[in-house]
Design a protein around this motif. Structure first.
Motif, short mmCIF file in Angstrom:
data_model
loop_
_atom_site.label_atom_id
_atom_site.label_comp_id
_atom_site.label_asym_id
_atom_site.label_seq_id
_atom_site.Cartn_x
_atom_site.Cartn_y
_atom_site.Cartn_z
N CYS A 182 34.28 29.41 48.68
CA CYS A 182 35.07 29.19 47.48
C CYS A 182 34.28 29.70 46.26
O CYS A 182 33.06 29.52 46.18
CB CYS A 182 35.38 27.70 47.34
SG CYS A 182 36.08 27.19 45.75
N THR A 183 35.01 30.29 45.29
CA THR A 183 34.41 30.73 44.03
C THR A 183 35.17 30.06 42.88
O THR A 183 36.41 30.11 42.84
CB THR A 183 34.48 32.25 43.88
OG1 THR A 183 33.76 32.86 44.95
CG2 THR A 183 33.87 32.69 42.55
N ASP B 198 48.52 33.31 48.95
CA ASP B 198 49.96 33.42 48.73
C ASP B 198 50.69 34.04 49.91
O ASP B 198 51.91 33.88 50.05
CB ASP B 198 50.22 34.26 47.47
CG ASP B 198 49.63 33.59 46.22
OD1 ASP B 198 49.54 32.34 46.23
OD2 ASP B 198 49.26 34.30 45.27
N SER C 126 39.03 28.72 37.37
CA SER C 126 40.00 29.14 38.38
C SER C 126 39.28 29.32 39.71
O SER C 126 38.05 29.48 39.74
CB SER C 126 40.68 30.44 37.95
OG SER C 126 39.71 31.48 37.81
N PHE C 127 40.05 29.31 40.82
CA PHE C 127 39.44 29.31 42.15
C PHE C 127 39.96 30.47 42.97
O PHE C 127 41.14 30.87 42.85
CB PHE C 127 39.74 28.00 42.88
CG PHE C 127 39.17 26.78 42.21
CD1 PHE C 127 37.91 26.32 42.54
CD2 PHE C 127 39.89 26.10 41.24
CE1 PHE C 127 37.38 25.19 41.93
CE2 PHE C 127 39.38 24.98 40.61
CZ PHE C 127 38.11 24.53 40.96
N SER C 128 39.08 31.00 43.82
CA SER C 128 39.47 32.02 44.81
C SER C 128 38.66 31.77 46.07
O SER C 128 37.63 31.08 46.06
CB SER C 128 39.22 33.43 44.26
OG SER C 128 37.84 33.62 43.99
N TRP C 129 39.15 32.34 47.22
CA TRP C 129 38.51 32.09 48.51
C TRP C 129 38.28 33.41 49.24
O TRP C 129 39.03 34.38 49.06
CB TRP C 129 39.41 31.19 49.39
CG TRP C 129 39.40 29.75 48.98
CD1 TRP C 129 40.20 29.17 48.06
CD2 TRP C 129 38.55 28.73 49.51
NE1 TRP C 129 39.91 27.82 47.96
CE2 TRP C 129 38.91 27.53 48.85
CE3 TRP C 129 37.55 28.69 50.45
CZ2 TRP C 129 38.28 26.31 49.12
CZ3 TRP C 129 36.92 27.49 50.74
CH2 TRP C 129 37.27 26.31 50.05
N THR C 130 37.23 33.42 50.06
CA THR C 130 37.03 34.49 51.04
C THR C 130 37.04 33.86 52.43
O THR C 130 36.69 32.70 52.61
CB THR C 130 35.71 35.23 50.82
OG1 THR C 130 34.62 34.31 51.00
CG2 THR C 130 35.64 35.83 49.43
N GLY D 247 40.43 23.52 43.71
CA GLY D 247 40.31 24.66 44.60
C GLY D 247 40.45 24.27 46.06
O GLY D 247 40.24 25.10 46.95
N ASP E 188 43.92 35.87 50.88
CA ASP E 188 45.12 35.84 50.02
C ASP E 188 45.96 34.64 50.42
O ASP E 188 46.68 34.67 51.44
CB ASP E 188 45.90 37.14 50.17
CG ASP E 188 46.95 37.28 49.06
OD1 ASP E 188 47.23 36.25 48.39
OD2 ASP E 188 47.45 38.40 48.87
N HIS F 126 38.46 38.84 51.03
CA HIS F 126 39.33 38.01 50.19
C HIS F 126 40.43 37.35 51.03
O HIS F 126 41.05 38.01 51.88
CB HIS F 126 39.96 38.86 49.09
CG HIS F 126 40.92 38.10 48.23
ND1 HIS F 126 40.53 37.08 47.40
CD2 HIS F 126 42.29 38.21 48.10
CE1 HIS F 126 41.58 36.58 46.78
NE2 HIS F 126 42.67 37.26 47.19
N ARG G 138 35.47 30.08 38.73
CA ARG G 138 35.11 31.06 37.70
C ARG G 138 35.77 30.69 36.36
O ARG G 138 36.91 30.22 36.32
CB ARG G 138 35.55 32.44 38.13
CG ARG G 138 35.15 33.59 37.23
CD ARG G 138 35.75 34.89 37.71
NE ARG G 138 35.48 35.15 39.10
CZ ARG G 138 34.38 35.74 39.57
NH1 ARG G 138 33.45 36.12 38.71
NH2 ARG G 138 34.23 35.94 40.85
#
Length: 1206
Positions: free
Chosen positions: A118-119, A85, A72-76, A97, A83, A81, A121
């Motif tokens: 990008c992360t 959405d 899965s991907f997340s961003w800062t 991602g 968001d 962080h 995980r």
């Protein structure tokens, strides 16, 4: 068993690292295996660190990763962080991602500037991307300014400032005129790195009103233009008049008269400056000077040399460019500007710093439980970078503890790992100039062995070829692989097999007995697995009866045989080829199982026929030539050309076609083979007929394809074997409607005539190909692989267009489209062209010369980087010349020779060198523009060789038992002479050679007296010189020792009996008897003549008679050498040299002789009686006393001539 020796900590780390390198696993890219194995995330694609985006397009920030399970991907953003959405403009691509920021509908790119990370995980860890800095590109307008005209005096310097707006990224600057043509630049006028235009001195031709500076912003594909600058140059002749009429003195830079001056620097200012550049970048140093005459610039590096193959001079040597700079390039660089009046210089101190760069980047580790391993992260830079570790994106100092790991500076040491030890580690190496970030995972797997090669796989090969049997495997720990042959066979080993690390078994030369079943066994501590594969070795296919060369008459039939032998389990196919192509589709060619038959052979059947036998495993072929000759002639029948067709009619008239019919004329006893249809375009080329088509001789109607906008007329010509008929009468005219062009120009090419242009040429459409009025061409181009938009221009009545201002030798995509008043032709195909070539920039390096022998050398060099060729590489050219001969020690006129080696060669041979000589050479690279700079001259020397033959051999001063030899040294000694060798042997009367005698003579001698020779004997001499290498070519010569005056061998020689027997032997020879008869006959004739003269009264004045008439009947000897006719050696067939039969003083001359017939008597008392009879005896010896003060000379008498042969 434990060793008693201790191991230091550093050595232990090294051993541990080597063990890690040996035991670390590589996971095969097997789809089934990858689905089953867990794996931490790995970043596979990401946007660049410094990402400049186009503000007119959506922003796409890439982040792709793989792992099992899928990550899965997340961003800062800016460290916090992000968001996704909460922002409707931001979306993430499915199963990815990658961010997509929609700014096309009212959004602003500036709102999304920032630093993104990008992360990725999953349950086994987390990988992170680089910090991606997003900035929109900017192309601001030029600030408003009033540009004042420039008035300048001839010879003065001038600087036109550009001062472009600051953009992101910085714009590309160039100067052009109102016609969009590049302003010419040279050593006097050039553009600086800051975009300003510098004049070292101005000339009247520099006067113009359209000096325009352009700034091109590549990201936004925009070009900004500065206001034109007007420059007027006043010459000294009109200066006073111009000042008084138009200007004040303050409008000029100075009022001094035009004088020459020494250089001064326009840029940089001062005598020293500093420059800092980063490792790996391009270093650009610039010096621009003014002066009159125009100064020239030279660059040097203090205390060192400019780096070879990385140094380039640009802008007429005003810019020094060094690519891929390193710390070794730091130092002081001096530019010197010089003209006839003096020089000036500037020193630039260059310091090379370095952003971090990898020495050893960390690599993924796949370990099994309980194993050890290491992650190593080593980087360098200037200043030295700081190394920090993270685990799963969190600094390792605050990450959860793991007892299996230990951090030791740039190394993490793992021991006795467990499955919970799986994680992704990040290494960050940073200094003030940048950073490096690398992800490396540790994946702990416990997997029993698996064999990935399909079971019972069948391998088939031809005998005597290598066989490769696969055994792809995986397991953790790494399994051991063993191979067996047969069901109960023993383990394979030895020289007959090769075992590869990937499990493959290689049989280098497989034989028939290699056939069988092979078993691969993979085992580790978690289990064992095996797999069987099968090998079949087949017999090779052979042609046992090959086709043979055939000669056949035209009209006959011929057969080629091709019998093959093959493995019985393979099904061969036989294919026949003609001239390496397919057989003609003709029923005359009949293919049988083992042969090819050709019936009713024609001239077209002449050629090479090849039989090709193919199986699924191999292929063989054999060829034979068929020659077709004329058939036996038959009685000739007189034929004639056909009569022309008539009654032409046009029907079914459509826009693009029409039907033409006709009635054939009489064929004149030779069948019509075909009809040729021609057309006339009465609109464009009235009276000119063109080929349209042709049909078979039995056809009288044809459907013709037409082109738009042509006024057609047609005519038909009949053809038989005799020739062509006269053309028919022309048909009625038919005008087709206009339409858009159907085709585009052909032959489109892009080549450069100058380094900064692209010349686009094409073959224009001809005549009716235009399909309508108003034919034009749309010429389009763009630089390849840089994402440029197409640039287009429409031209007419030309077949060439020149694009100016291009980079040197870069590829362009080009297309040329036709159009007329009704529209465009179909979209044209793109072709690739290149802008203009320039001379290569660097010389080949590392030139080495290898001496093969004394006349041949091999030259090696390193190829130049292709990007420095700046054109199509045509090859390398060697210039070489002889400096001096090492034996003569004197220089000679330099005559350079040239050898060219095509293509990207790195070596070449130099033939025809002279031995023992000193040579120089250099190497240059050649492109379509010409030659690049020469490499430094390379000196080499050729070794000694064998000498040429001595320049001459002269033999003189013959005596009874000696000869004097004189000679000249060889013209080409080819080394240091060490000696001469003379060989000689006697030749007897039957041309047989006697024993060979050899004498060695020191090299400094030029003459030799040979003694103790036989009298009156001919000798043959062989003479040659020697060097330490060997003997040279020889020259030969012949000479004869003289006979003693009495004709008897002196007693001292002790050879009386030999002489006697020799005379007896000669007297019995036929030639000697014939010679004596001729002499007797000659004397008899002379006596008769004398008798008649005496009877008539008076004395017979012999000498007067001889001098007056020189009757050849009484002069049997040659006047030049006193011998009878020619004498040739039986071995060499060469006449004796002039004088080889004459006495040593060479004084026999006809005009000096006082001989008369009295000399044939014995002694001085020989005389004639009153009746003319001869008093005295015939003798082989004579003596002549001096008379009237003349020197004595031996008369050319027949007796003496005879004695020379005894």
């Amino acid at each position: 068993m434990m060793t008693k020796k201790t191991i230091s900590a550093s050595r232990a780390s090294l051993i541990l690292f080597l063990c890690q390198m040996i035991t670390a696993l590589e996971v095969p890219l097997d789809p089934i295996l990858l689905k089953e194995l867990s794996q931490p995330p790995t970043i596979t694609q990401q946007s660049p660190k410094d990402y400049i985006v186009d503000p007119r397009e959506n922003i796409v920030i890439q982040c792709e990763a793989k792992g099992k399970p899928p990550p899965s991907f997340s961003w800062t953003r800016n460290g916090t962080h992000f968001d996704i959405d909460k922002d409707a403009r931001v979306t993430v691509k499915p199963n990815s991602g990658t961010l997509v920021i929609n700014i096309m509908n009212g959004g602003k790119a500036e709102a999304y500037e920032g630093v993104y990370q990008c992360t990725a995980r999953n349950e086994r860890g987390a990988a992170i991307s680089n910090n991606i800095v997003i900035r929109p590109s900017r192309s601001p307008l030029w600030t408003k300014e009033k540009v004042e005209p420039k008035y300048v005096r001839e010879g003065d310097p001038l600087v036109l400032h550009c001062s472009p707006p600051v953009g992101l990224p910085p714009p590309i600057i160039f100067w052009m005129d109102n016609s969009f043509q590049r302003l010419p630049q040279n050593e006097r006028v050039s553009q600086g790195l800051n975009g300003d235009l510098y004049f070292s001195n101005v000339k009247p031709e520099d006067t113009r009103e359209d000096y325009i500076c352009y700034a091109r912003f590549n990201h936004t594909q925009t070009i900004q233009q500065k206001q034109p600058i007007s420059v007027k140059v006043f010459s000294m002749d009109s200066l006073n008049e111009t000042i008084s009429a138009n200007l004040s003195d303050t409008d000029f830079y100075g009022a001094k008269p035009l004088t020459e001056r020494r250089p001064t620097l326009l840029t940089p200012v001062g005598s020293t400056s500093n420059k800092v550049e980063l490792r790996g970048n391009v270093l650009l140093l610039e010096c621009i000077a003014e002066g009159l005459p125009t100064p020239v610039i030279r660059w040097i590096k203090e205390g060192g040399e400019l780096p070879i193959n990385r140094t380039f001079f640009e802008n007429f040597k005003k810019t020094l460019k060094i690519i891929e700079v390193s710390e070794a390039d730091s130092g002081k660089y001096k530019c010197v500007a010089r003209n006839l009046l003096g020089s000036t210089h500037h020193t630039i101190t260059v310091t090379v710093k370095a952003a971090p760069y990898w020495i050893t980047a960390p690599r993924n580790l796949v370990l099994s439980p309980g194993e050890d391993g290491t992650l190593i992260c080593r980087a360098n830079g200037n200043p030295k970078p700081n190394i920090s570790w993270l685990t799963n994106g969190v600094p390792i100092a605050i990450a959860p503890e793991d007892p299996s790991r230990k951090v030791d500076g740039d190394t993490i040491i793992f021991s006795d790992v467990q499955e919970r030890s799986s994680a992704v580690y990040q290494c960050n190496a940073s200094n003030e100039y940048g950073y490096l970030l690398a992800n490396a995972f540790v994946n702990v797997l416990a997997e029993p062995p698996r064999i990935l090669t399909p079971a019972n796989k069948l391998y088939q090969i031809i005998a005597n070829n290598p066989a490769l049997l696969d055994c792809a495997f995986f397991g953790s720990p790494v399994p051991e692989i063993e191979w067996f042959k047969g069901v109960k066979g023993s383990i394979l080993h030895g020289d007959l097999y090769v075992f590869h690390d990937n499990g493959t078994l290689e049989i280098p030369v497989a034989q028939k007995d290699s056939t069988g079943t092979y078993t691969c066994v993979a085992r580790n501590k978690l289990g064992k697995v095996q797999n069987e594969v099968h090998l079949e070795v087949k017999d090779p296919t052979m042609i046992i009866k090959q086709p043979e060369y055939k000669i056949i008459q035209k009209g006959g039939q011929v057969s080629f045989e091709c019998t093959i032998k093959h493995d019985r389990t393979l099904m061969p196919t036989i294919t026949w080829l003609k001239d390496n192509g397919e057989l003609p589709v003709d029923e005359r060619f009949i293919i049988h199982k083992d042969s090819l038959a050709i019936m009713n052979v024609t001239d077209k059947d002449d050629g090479t026929y090849t039989c090709v036998a193919n199986t699924t495993l191999d292929s063989v072929s054999a060829s034979a030539i068929l020659t077709v000759v004329a058939a036996t002639p038959t009685p000739a029948i007189i034929y004639d050309r056909p009569d022309p067709p008539f009654d032409l009619e046009l029907t079914d008239q459509l826009e693009r076609s029409i039907q033409l019919s006709w009635i054939p004329g009489y064929d004149n006893n030779s069948p019509i083979t075909n009809f040729v249809i021609e057309y006339e375009d009465a609109m464009r080329e009235p009276g000119v007929w063109h080929y349209q088509t042709e049909v078979h001789g039995t056809q009288t109607t044809v459907q013709l394809k037409l082109s738009p906008y042509v006024n057609y007329s047609f005519r038909v010509i009949a053809v038989n074997e005799i020739g062509r008929s006269q053309p028919s009468e022309a048909s009625e005219q038919y005008l087709t409607k206009a339409a858009k062009p159907d085709e585009n120009p052909s032959g489109v090419q892009g080549i450069g005539s100058e380094p900064d242009n692209l010349v686009i040429i094409w073959e224009p459409l001809k005549g009716f190909q235009s399909n309508g009025p108003g034919l034009q061409y749309k010429v389009s181009w763009r630089q390849k692989d840089v994402g440029d938009e197409w640039t287009s221009v429409i031209v007419a009545n030309v077949s060439k267009y020149i694009v100016s201002g291009t980079p040197t030798f870069v590829p362009y995509e080009i297309k040329v489209q036709a159009l007329n008043d009704l529209g465009y032709a179909p979209e044209p195909a793109e072709v690739i062209g290149h802008s203009g070539e320039d001379l290569p920039m660097v010389a080949p390096g590392n030139v080495q010369v290898h001496i093969v022998n004394s006349t041949l050398a091999k030259v090696h060099w390193d190829p130049v980087p292709l990007k420095t060729v700046r054109g199509h590489l045509q090859g390398y050219r060697i210039y070489y010349w002889k400096v001096q001969s090492l034996s003569k020690r004197r220089r000679r006129h330099v005559e350079k020779k040239i050898l060219t080696f095509s293509g990207n060669k790195t070596h070449g041979m130099l033939p025809g060198l002279e031995p023992y000589s000193s040579y120089k050479l250099n190497v240059r690279v050649v492109n379509g523009k010409g030659e690049g700079p020469a490499s430094p001259d390379k000196l080499f020397k050729t070794p000694e060789g064998v000498p040429s033959s001595p320049s001459f051999l002269k033999i003189s001063n013959p005596t009874l038992d000696s000869l004097t030899l004189e000679w000249g040294p060889p013209t080409h000694p080819n080394g240091v002479l060490i000696a001469y060798t003379i060989k000689f042997q006697p030749i007897n009367s039957t041309h047989e050679l006697g024993p060979l005698i050899e004498i060695r003579i020191p090299a400094n001698e030029t003459s030799l007296i040979l003694s103790n020779l036989n009298y009156s004997t001919r000798y043959k001499f062989y003479f040659y010189a020697q060097t330490s290498v060997g003997s040279g070519s020889q020259i030969t010569e012949e000479a004869v020792t003289i006979m003693d005056e009495a004709g008897i061998l002196p007693p001292a020689l002790g050879a009386g009996k030999a002489m006697a027997s020799r005379q007896v032997d000669i007297a019995t020879q036929g030639w000697f008897i014939g010679l004596m008869c001729a002499v007797a006959l000659l004397i008899l004739i002379l006596l008769i003549v004398c008798f008649i003269r005496r009877n008539k009264g008076g004395k017979y004045p012999v000498k007067e008679k001889e001098d007056a008439h020189a009757d050849p009947e009484i002069q049997p000897m040659k006047e030049d050498d006193g011998t009878f006719g020619e004498y040739s050696d039986a071995e060499d067939h060469k006449p004796l040299k002039k004088g080889s039969r004459t006495p040593s003083d060479r004084t026999v001359k006809k005009e000096d002789s006082d001989d008369s017939l009295v000399d044939y008597g014995e002694g001085v008392n020989g005389q004639f009686n009153e009746d003319g009879s001869f008093i005295g005896q015939y003798s082989g010896k004579k003596e002549k006393e001096p008379a009237e003060g003349n020197e004595s000379s031996e008369a050319p008498s027949p007796v003496n001539a005879m004695n020379s042969f005894v």
